[in-house]
Scaffold this motif. Structure first.
Motif, PDB file in Angstrom:
ATOM      1  N   GLY A  58      51.652  27.766  52.562  1.00  0.00           N
ATOM      2  CA  GLY A  58      51.418  27.438  54.094  1.00  0.00           C
ATOM      3  C   GLY A  58      52.678  26.791  54.558  1.00  0.00           C
ATOM      4  N   MET A  59      53.767  27.384  54.563  1.00  0.00           N
ATOM      5  CA  MET A  59      54.994  26.587  54.927  1.00  0.00           C
ATOM      6  C   MET A  59      55.656  27.494  56.239  1.00  0.00           C
ATOM      7  SD  MET A  59      56.638  25.789  51.179  1.00  0.00           S
ATOM      8  CE  MET A  59      58.082  25.857  51.966  1.00  0.00           C
ATOM      9  N   ALA A  60      56.090  26.449  57.109  1.00  0.00           N
ATOM     10  CA  ALA A  60      56.897  27.282  58.054  1.00  0.00           C
ATOM     11  C   ALA A  60      58.270  27.780  57.485  1.00  0.00           C
ATOM     12  CB  ALA A  60      57.280  26.335  59.146  1.00  0.00           C
ATOM     13  N   VAL A  61      59.161  28.415  58.473  1.00  0.00           N
ATOM     14  CA  VAL A  61      60.250  29.125  57.770  1.00  0.00           C
ATOM     15  C   VAL A  61      61.336  28.322  57.305  1.00  0.00           C
ATOM     16  CG1 VAL A  61      62.283  30.550  58.679  1.00  0.00           C
ATOM     17  CG2 VAL A  61      59.938  31.209  59.463  1.00  0.00           C
ATOM     18  N   LEU A  62      61.460  27.192  57.995  1.00  0.00           N
ATOM     19  CA  LEU A  62      62.530  26.087  57.589  1.00  0.00           C
ATOM     20  C   LEU A  62      62.378  25.551  56.338  1.00  0.00           C
ATOM     21  CD1 LEU A  62      65.293  24.640  58.587  1.00  0.00           C
ATOM     22  CD2 LEU A  62      63.835  23.061  59.711  1.00  0.00           C
ATOM     23  N   PRO A  63      61.147  24.929  56.102  1.00  0.00           N
ATOM     24  CA  PRO A  63      61.022  24.556  54.826  1.00  0.00           C
ATOM     25  C   PRO A  63      61.087  25.730  53.631  1.00  0.00           C
ATOM     26  CG  PRO A  63      59.102  23.684  56.269  1.00  0.00           C
ATOM     27  CD  PRO A  63      59.960  24.795  56.957  1.00  0.00           C
ATOM     28  N   LYS A  64      60.851  26.907  53.960  1.00  0.00           N
ATOM     29  CA  LYS A  64      60.983  27.782  53.041  1.00  0.00           C
ATOM     30  C   LYS A  64      62.451  28.158  52.667  1.00  0.00           C
ATOM     31  CE  LYS A  64      56.923  30.801  54.012  1.00  0.00           C
ATOM     32  NZ  LYS A  64      56.433  31.805  54.676  1.00  0.00           N
ATOM     33  N   LEU A  65      63.127  28.156  53.715  1.00  0.00           N
ATOM     34  CA  LEU A  65      64.780  28.457  53.653  1.00  0.00           C
ATOM     35  C   LEU A  65      65.352  27.235  53.027  1.00  0.00           C
ATOM     36  CD1 LEU A  65      65.522  29.913  56.968  1.00  0.00           C
ATOM     37  CD2 LEU A  65      65.397  31.116  54.908  1.00  0.00           C
ATOM     38  N   LEU A 112      71.368  36.586  40.636  1.00  0.00           N
ATOM     39  CA  LEU A 112      69.714  36.574  39.991  1.00  0.00           C
ATOM     40  C   LEU A 112      69.423  35.197  39.830  1.00  0.00           C
ATOM     41  CD1 LEU A 112      70.225  39.366  37.313  1.00  0.00           C
ATOM     42  CD2 LEU A 112      69.139  39.579  39.795  1.00  0.00           C
ATOM     43  N   GLY A 113      70.068  34.152  39.278  1.00  0.00           N
ATOM     44  CA  GLY A 113      69.747  32.859  39.202  1.00  0.00           C
ATOM     45  C   GLY A 113      69.274  32.099  40.489  1.00  0.00           C
ATOM     46  N   GLY A 114      70.176  32.454  41.603  1.00  0.00           N
ATOM     47  CA  GLY A 114      69.817  31.779  42.703  1.00  0.00           C
ATOM     48  C   GLY A 114      68.500  32.416  43.308  1.00  0.00           C
ATOM     49  N   ALA A 115      68.238  33.626  43.231  1.00  0.00           N
ATOM     50  CA  ALA A 115      67.042  34.344  43.591  1.00  0.00           C
ATOM     51  C   ALA A 115      65.823  33.688  43.158  1.00  0.00           C
ATOM     52  CB  ALA A 115      67.072  35.765  43.772  1.00  0.00           C
ATOM     53  N   ALA A 116      66.148  33.722  41.779  1.00  0.00           N
ATOM     54  CA  ALA A 116      64.845  33.145  40.800  1.00  0.00           C
ATOM     55  C   ALA A 116      64.642  31.618  41.179  1.00  0.00           C
ATOM     56  CB  ALA A 116      64.907  33.503  39.383  1.00  0.00           C
ATOM     57  N   GLY A 117      65.655  30.707  41.126  1.00  0.00           N
ATOM     58  CA  GLY A 117      65.323  29.427  41.452  1.00  0.00           C
ATOM     59  C   GLY A 117      64.925  29.215  42.653  1.00  0.00           C
ATOM     60  N   GLY A 118      65.328  29.867  43.963  1.00  0.00           N
ATOM     61  CA  GLY A 118      64.909  29.770  45.167  1.00  0.00           C
ATOM     62  C   GLY A 118      63.251  30.032  45.192  1.00  0.00           C
ATOM     63  N   GLY A 119      63.073  31.261  44.688  1.00  0.00           N
ATOM     64  CA  GLY A 119      61.839  31.650  44.690  1.00  0.00           C
ATOM     65  C   GLY A 119      60.811  30.722  43.925  1.00  0.00           C
ATOM     66  N   VAL A 120      61.068  30.221  42.609  1.00  0.00           N
ATOM     67  CA  VAL A 120      60.463  29.235  42.060  1.00  0.00           C
ATOM     68  C   VAL A 120      60.214  28.026  42.706  1.00  0.00           C
ATOM     69  CG1 VAL A 120      60.254  27.870  39.829  1.00  0.00           C
ATOM     70  CG2 VAL A 120      60.919  30.388  39.791  1.00  0.00           C
ATOM     71  N   LEU A 121      61.352  27.311  43.371  1.00  0.00           N
ATOM     72  CA  LEU A 121      61.035  26.008  44.112  1.00  0.00           C
ATOM     73  C   LEU A 121      60.307  26.228  45.092  1.00  0.00           C
ATOM     74  CD1 LEU A 121      61.788  23.050  43.710  1.00  0.00           C
ATOM     75  CD2 LEU A 121      63.731  23.630  44.989  1.00  0.00           C
ATOM     76  N   THR A 122      60.401  27.173  45.761  1.00  0.00           N
ATOM     77  CA  THR A 122      59.684  27.622  47.306  1.00  0.00           C
ATOM     78  C   THR A 122      58.245  27.407  46.845  1.00  0.00           C
ATOM     79  OG1 THR A 122      61.468  28.709  48.353  1.00  0.00           O
ATOM     80  CG2 THR A 122      59.283  29.089  49.222  1.00  0.00           C
ATOM     81  N   ALA A 123      57.796  28.439  45.806  1.00  0.00           N
ATOM     82  CA  ALA A 123      56.465  28.441  45.276  1.00  0.00           C
ATOM     83  C   ALA A 123      55.808  27.087  45.136  1.00  0.00           C
ATOM     84  CB  ALA A 123      56.216  29.551  44.248  1.00  0.00           C
ATOM     85  N   ILE A 124      56.424  26.389  44.218  1.00  0.00           N
ATOM     86  CA  ILE A 124      56.347  25.171  43.644  1.00  0.00           C
ATOM     87  C   ILE A 124      56.000  23.987  44.976  1.00  0.00           C
ATOM     88  CG2 ILE A 124      56.722  22.871  42.718  1.00  0.00           C
ATOM     89  CD1 ILE A 124      58.239  24.848  40.508  1.00  0.00           C
ATOM     90  N   VAL A 125      56.896  24.089  45.856  1.00  0.00           N
ATOM     91  CA  VAL A 125      56.880  23.232  47.278  1.00  0.00           C
ATOM     92  C   VAL A 125      55.710  23.746  47.962  1.00  0.00           C
ATOM     93  CG1 VAL A 125      58.113  22.510  49.427  1.00  0.00           C
ATOM     94  CG2 VAL A 125      59.015  22.515  47.094  1.00  0.00           C
ATOM     95  N   GLY A 126      55.672  24.930  48.083  1.00  0.00           N
ATOM     96  CA  GLY A 126      54.464  25.616  48.799  1.00  0.00           C
ATOM     97  C   GLY A 126      52.995  25.326  48.463  1.00  0.00           C
ATOM     98  N   GLN A 127      52.928  25.140  47.063  1.00  0.00           N
ATOM     99  CA  GLN A 127      51.709  24.768  46.677  1.00  0.00           C
ATOM    100  C   GLN A 127      51.328  23.302  47.106  1.00  0.00           C
ATOM    101  OE1 GLN A 127      49.531  26.718  45.146  1.00  0.00           O
ATOM    102  NE2 GLN A 127      50.973  28.426  45.636  1.00  0.00           N
ATOM    103  N   PHE A 128      52.429  22.477  47.094  1.00  0.00           N
ATOM    104  CA  PHE A 128      51.956  20.916  47.658  1.00  0.00           C
ATOM    105  C   PHE A 128      51.721  20.686  49.140  1.00  0.00           C
ATOM    106  CE2 PHE A 128      54.077  20.081  43.445  1.00  0.00           C
ATOM    107  CZ  PHE A 128      52.894  19.558  42.986  1.00  0.00           C
ATOM    108  N   LEU A 129      52.579  21.354  49.853  1.00  0.00           N
ATOM    109  CA  LEU A 129      52.541  21.462  51.190  1.00  0.00           C
ATOM    110  C   LEU A 129      51.480  22.276  51.849  1.00  0.00           C
ATOM    111  CD1 LEU A 129      56.287  22.008  52.602  1.00  0.00           C
ATOM    112  CD2 LEU A 129      54.923  19.720  52.269  1.00  0.00           C
ATOM    113  N   GLY A 130      51.043  23.294  50.909  1.00  0.00           N
ATOM    114  CA  GLY A 130      50.000  24.079  51.540  1.00  0.00           C
ATOM    115  C   GLY A 130      48.623  23.535  51.446  1.00  0.00           C
ATOM    116  N   LYS A 131      48.402  22.540  50.776  1.00  0.00           N
ATOM    117  CA  LYS A 131      47.208  22.101  50.499  1.00  0.00           C
ATOM    118  C   LYS A 131      46.763  20.934  51.466  1.00  0.00           C
ATOM    119  CE  LYS A 131      47.095  22.394  45.643  1.00  0.00           C
ATOM    120  NZ  LYS A 131      46.442  23.389  45.092  1.00  0.00           N
ATOM    121  N   LYS A 132      45.634  21.046  52.071  1.00  0.00           N
ATOM    122  CA  LYS A 132      45.153  20.177  53.220  1.00  0.00           C
ATOM    123  C   LYS A 132      43.991  19.315  52.856  1.00  0.00           C
ATOM    124  CE  LYS A 132      47.467  22.877  56.356  1.00  0.00           C
ATOM    125  NZ  LYS A 132      47.844  23.405  57.392  1.00  0.00           N
TER     126      LYS A 132
END
Length: 102
Positions: A29-36, A82-102
């Motif tokens: 549950g993140m906005a566009v800027l935190p995802k980027l 490939l490393g950049g896309a994988a790293g970005g996807g993984v970190l976004t998913a991890i951060v999103g799990q923490f930011l998405g919880k309410k």
């Protein structure tokens, strides 16, 4: 690839990976800027890690191969993407799990 060009490729690939992860994981549950931002940071970290793991060969041989290919090392570019896309996807998913919880 060296220097700022590698960082730019990793950051852009990370942003793409972060955007894809944000779309796939609906609990992010993140906005566009935190995802980027998390995608770019994860992309740089992931691309650097993959580059360090895969780039352990002879640097002069890699430079010779890049010069023979017109100054562009395709293998390094692919590993950065490939490393950049994988790293970005993984970190976004991890951060999103923490930011998405309410």
């Amino acid at each position: 690839m060296e220097g700022i060009a590698a960082i730019i490729v990793q950051a852009i690939a990370g942003m793409v990976g972060g955007g894809v992860a944000g779309q796939l994981v609906k609990t992010v549950g993140m906005a566009v800027l935190p995802k980027l931002l998390s995608g770019a940071i994860g992309g740089i970290l992931g691309g650097s890690a993959i580059g360090a793991i895969l780039g352990g060969g002879d640097p002069t041989a890699a430079a010779d191969a890049a010069a023979a290919a017109g100054g562009l090392d395709i293998g390094a570019l692919i590993s950065q993407l490939l490393g950049g896309a994988a790293g970005g996807g993984v970190l976004t998913a991890i951060v999103g799990q923490f930011l998405g919880k309410k």
